[in-house]
Scaffold this motif. Structure first.
Motif, PDB file in Angstrom:
ATOM      1  N   CYS A 257      30.828  46.047  47.183  1.00 17.92           N
ATOM      2  CA  CYS A 257      32.042  45.897  46.175  1.00 17.92           C
ATOM      3  C   CYS A 257      32.323  47.409  45.598  1.00 17.92           C
ATOM      4  O   CYS A 257      33.217  47.357  44.989  1.00 17.92           O
ATOM      5  CB  CYS A 257      31.697  44.766  45.358  1.00 17.92           C
ATOM      6  SG  CYS A 257      31.404  43.150  45.938  1.00 17.92           S
ATOM      7  N   CYS A 260      35.219  48.926  46.719  1.00 18.77           N
ATOM      8  CA  CYS A 260      36.357  48.255  47.100  1.00 18.77           C
ATOM      9  C   CYS A 260      37.652  48.801  46.822  1.00 18.77           C
ATOM     10  O   CYS A 260      38.144  48.899  45.695  1.00 18.77           O
ATOM     11  CB  CYS A 260      36.249  46.696  46.858  1.00 18.77           C
ATOM     12  SG  CYS A 260      37.412  45.660  47.538  1.00 18.77           S
ATOM     13  N   VAL A 263      43.059  44.531  48.418  1.00 14.90           N
ATOM     14  CA  VAL A 263      43.421  43.028  48.037  1.00 14.90           C
ATOM     15  C   VAL A 263      43.798  42.470  49.366  1.00 14.90           C
ATOM     16  O   VAL A 263      44.274  43.036  50.374  1.00 14.90           O
ATOM     17  CB  VAL A 263      44.355  43.183  46.880  1.00 14.90           C
ATOM     18  CG1 VAL A 263      43.566  43.562  45.664  1.00 14.90           C
ATOM     19  CG2 VAL A 263      45.458  43.877  47.257  1.00 14.90           C
ATOM     20  N   TYR A 272      44.654  37.508  46.752  1.00 14.66           N
ATOM     21  CA  TYR A 272      43.244  37.240  46.471  1.00 14.66           C
ATOM     22  C   TYR A 272      42.734  38.638  46.193  1.00 14.66           C
ATOM     23  O   TYR A 272      43.077  39.469  47.039  1.00 14.66           O
ATOM     24  CB  TYR A 272      42.411  36.720  47.418  1.00 14.66           C
ATOM     25  CG  TYR A 272      42.585  35.145  47.534  1.00 14.66           C
ATOM     26  CD1 TYR A 272      41.958  34.347  46.518  1.00 14.66           C
ATOM     27  CD2 TYR A 272      43.480  34.520  48.376  1.00 14.66           C
ATOM     28  CE1 TYR A 272      42.092  32.903  46.833  1.00 14.66           C
ATOM     29  CE2 TYR A 272      43.693  33.226  48.684  1.00 14.66           C
ATOM     30  CZ  TYR A 272      43.087  32.491  47.523  1.00 14.66           C
ATOM     31  OH  TYR A 272      42.956  31.084  47.660  1.00 14.66           O
ATOM     32  N   CYS A 274      39.673  39.265  45.598  1.00 14.03           N
ATOM     33  CA  CYS A 274      38.577  39.418  45.914  1.00 14.03           C
ATOM     34  C   CYS A 274      38.039  38.388  46.964  1.00 14.03           C
ATOM     35  O   CYS A 274      38.576  37.306  46.752  1.00 14.03           O
ATOM     36  CB  CYS A 274      37.349  39.436  44.931  1.00 14.03           C
ATOM     37  SG  CYS A 274      35.665  39.121  45.638  1.00 14.03           S
ATOM     38  N   GLN A 277      35.994  35.504  45.574  1.00 14.69           N
ATOM     39  CA  GLN A 277      36.055  34.930  44.218  1.00 14.69           C
ATOM     40  C   GLN A 277      37.377  33.960  44.303  1.00 14.69           C
ATOM     41  O   GLN A 277      38.407  34.187  45.217  1.00 14.69           O
ATOM     42  CB  GLN A 277      36.522  35.743  43.215  1.00 14.69           C
ATOM     43  CG  GLN A 277      35.584  36.881  42.895  1.00 14.69           C
ATOM     44  CD  GLN A 277      34.328  36.193  42.133  1.00 14.69           C
ATOM     45  OE1 GLN A 277      34.297  35.190  41.804  1.00 14.69           O
ATOM     46  NE2 GLN A 277      33.143  37.239  42.052  1.00 14.69           N
ATOM     47  N   LYS A 307      41.224  42.174  39.019  1.00  9.37           N
ATOM     48  CA  LYS A 307      40.426  42.323  40.370  1.00  9.37           C
ATOM     49  C   LYS A 307      39.076  42.252  39.580  1.00  9.37           C
ATOM     50  O   LYS A 307      38.653  43.107  38.751  1.00  9.37           O
ATOM     51  CB  LYS A 307      40.593  43.473  40.943  1.00  9.37           C
ATOM     52  CG  LYS A 307      39.765  43.784  42.030  1.00  9.37           C
ATOM     53  CD  LYS A 307      40.393  44.737  43.230  1.00  9.37           C
ATOM     54  CE  LYS A 307      39.379  45.109  44.145  1.00  9.37           C
ATOM     55  NZ  LYS A 307      39.084  44.121  45.116  1.00  9.37           N
ATOM     56  N   GLY A 310      33.120  42.128  41.457  1.00  9.46           N
ATOM     57  CA  GLY A 310      32.448  41.911  42.900  1.00  9.46           C
ATOM     58  C   GLY A 310      32.318  40.382  43.426  1.00  9.46           C
ATOM     59  O   GLY A 310      32.604  39.634  42.450  1.00  9.46           O
ATOM     60  N   HIS A 311      31.888  40.139  44.485  1.00 14.02           N
ATOM     61  CA  HIS A 311      31.736  38.942  44.831  1.00 14.02           C
ATOM     62  C   HIS A 311      30.312  38.146  44.408  1.00 14.02           C
ATOM     63  O   HIS A 311      29.479  38.889  43.849  1.00 14.02           O
ATOM     64  CB  HIS A 311      32.110  38.580  46.364  1.00 14.02           C
ATOM     65  CG  HIS A 311      30.758  39.028  47.201  1.00 14.02           C
ATOM     66  ND1 HIS A 311      29.435  38.881  47.098  1.00 14.02           N
ATOM     67  CD2 HIS A 311      30.709  40.413  48.162  1.00 14.02           C
ATOM     68  CE1 HIS A 311      28.738  39.320  47.798  1.00 14.02           C
ATOM     69  NE2 HIS A 311      29.448  40.231  48.420  1.00 14.02           N
TER      70      HIS A 311
END
Ligand code: SAM
Ligand code: SF4
Length: 333
Positions: A257, A260, A263, A272, A274, A277, A307, A310-311
């Protein structure tokens, strides 16, 4: 567009449809419920949204899905977006328009894509064994896909092959695939499975760490790390024997991430911020509520300001549930 963690957002992925002519075992259940067609943004609405993002600084646009090339009339959208490639320095515009496809329709569209300004495409092929390919994709046929890939090559498109690494399924085929890719001048990128969406099987049965795959490949190939970046999360190695590259996308084994820059927009206009998420922004409501592009731009900026860092993909092993209920075909991978 700069997010709260200082990352500049220059890359938009658009899922133009959630539908697909394949049913890959890791991606979809066999009897998927797709969205009612009325929920989808029209091609004109997708263009308006994409253009709003380009005006805000997006330089790279990838069409995906579902299978982008099964959306009726998709070439009209590709042609329109292609007009935004190659702006003067300092002006908003696209550096690149690309797509990720299963290749089934490429024989028909490769030349049109090239004519629209597409230069590179990703084609997903997990195995070169026709029987296994049919088993993994359920409805796909390898010869049709290979014809498509060759049509793309003939049309001058640079092809990258994406393969999801699946334990006990294709894990011993990557030497052969690297060989084949090398012979045709294609880069190869291996992807770890991600726990997205309910499928029919057990996700942990499929999971194969790419660290192991890399170790095995390094026994036969000279892999030199490179700092080649495509704007994606893959780490690339030069393969001395083929002159092509080998990439690894490892969302679970280490955090991808930090850099990153992207989007994702769904075919219903949900943005989204992420892949991993739940938080999302409903841009369809904004788009349909106002003709004023300034209102749309404000909504996009407000979304980027949310945003996340991270995931947190983890497989809920106790219940064998995916980390997210949403399928990859919704957000487009
Ligand atoms: N239909 C096109 C294709 O297959 O290339 C585009 C959409 S598909 C969702 C995009 C990519 O996501 C494909 O390379 C596919 O293999 C990958 N993918 C789908 N589900 C996945 C999962 N659960 N984990 C990892 N990759 C996945
Ligand atoms: Fe379709 Fe791509 Fe998902 Fe396979 S991975 S089912 S081709 S959307």
């Amino acid at each position: 567009m700069i997010d709260p963690f200082g990352r500049t957002i220059t890359y938009l992925r658009i899922s133009v449809t959630d539908r697909c002519d394949f049913r890959c075992v890791y991606c979809m259940a066999e009897d998927m419920n797709f969205l009612p067609k009325g929920d989808l943004l029209s091609l004109e609405e997708l263009e308006r949204l994409a253009t709003a993002f380009v005006r805000l600084g997006v330089r790279k646009l990838r069409l995906t899905g579902g299978e982008p090339l099964v959306r009726r009339g998709v070439m009209a959208l590709v042609n329109r977006l292609g007009l935004q490639i190659g702006a003067k320095p300092g002006e908003p515009g696209l550096d690149e328009l690309t797509l990720t496809t299963n290749g089934s329709q490429l024989a028909r569209y490769a030349e049109d894509l090239a004519a629209a300004g597409v230069r590179r495409i990703n084609v997903s092929i997990d195995t070169l064994d026709a029987a296994k390919f049919a088993a993994i994709t359920r409805w796909g046929r390898l010869p049709q896909v290979l014809d498509g890939v060759m049509a793309a090559k003939a049309a001058g498109l640079k092809v990258k092959i994406n393969a999801v690494a699946l334990k006990d399924v294709n894990e011993h085929e990557f030497d052969g695939m690297l060989d084949w890719c090398g012979a045709h001048g294609f880069d190869l990128c291996l992807i770890e499975t991600m726990p997205l969406g309910e499928i029919d099987g057990d996700r942990m049965d499929q999971y194969l760490p790419l660290s192991l795959v890399r170790q095995r490949l390094a026994a036969h190939w000279t892999l030199t790390p490179t700092d080649y970046v495509t704007g994606g999360p893959a780490r690339y190695f030069d393969v001395a024997e083929t002159g092509t590259r080998l990439g690894f996308i490892t969302p679970l084994t280490h955090n991808f991430c930090e850099g990153c820059n992207r989007v994702r927009l769904t075919c219903t206009g949900t943005l989204y911020m992420c892949l991993g998420q739940e938080d999302a922004a409903d841009l369809r409501r904004v788009l349909r509520g106002s003709d004023d592009d300034a209102v749309l731009a404000d909504a996009i900026r407000a979304a980027i300001a949310r945003k996340p860092k991270g995931h947190d993909f983890v497989i809920d092993r106790a219940h064998n549930r995916p980390a997210l209920a949403r399928h990859m075909s919704v957000t487009g991978g």
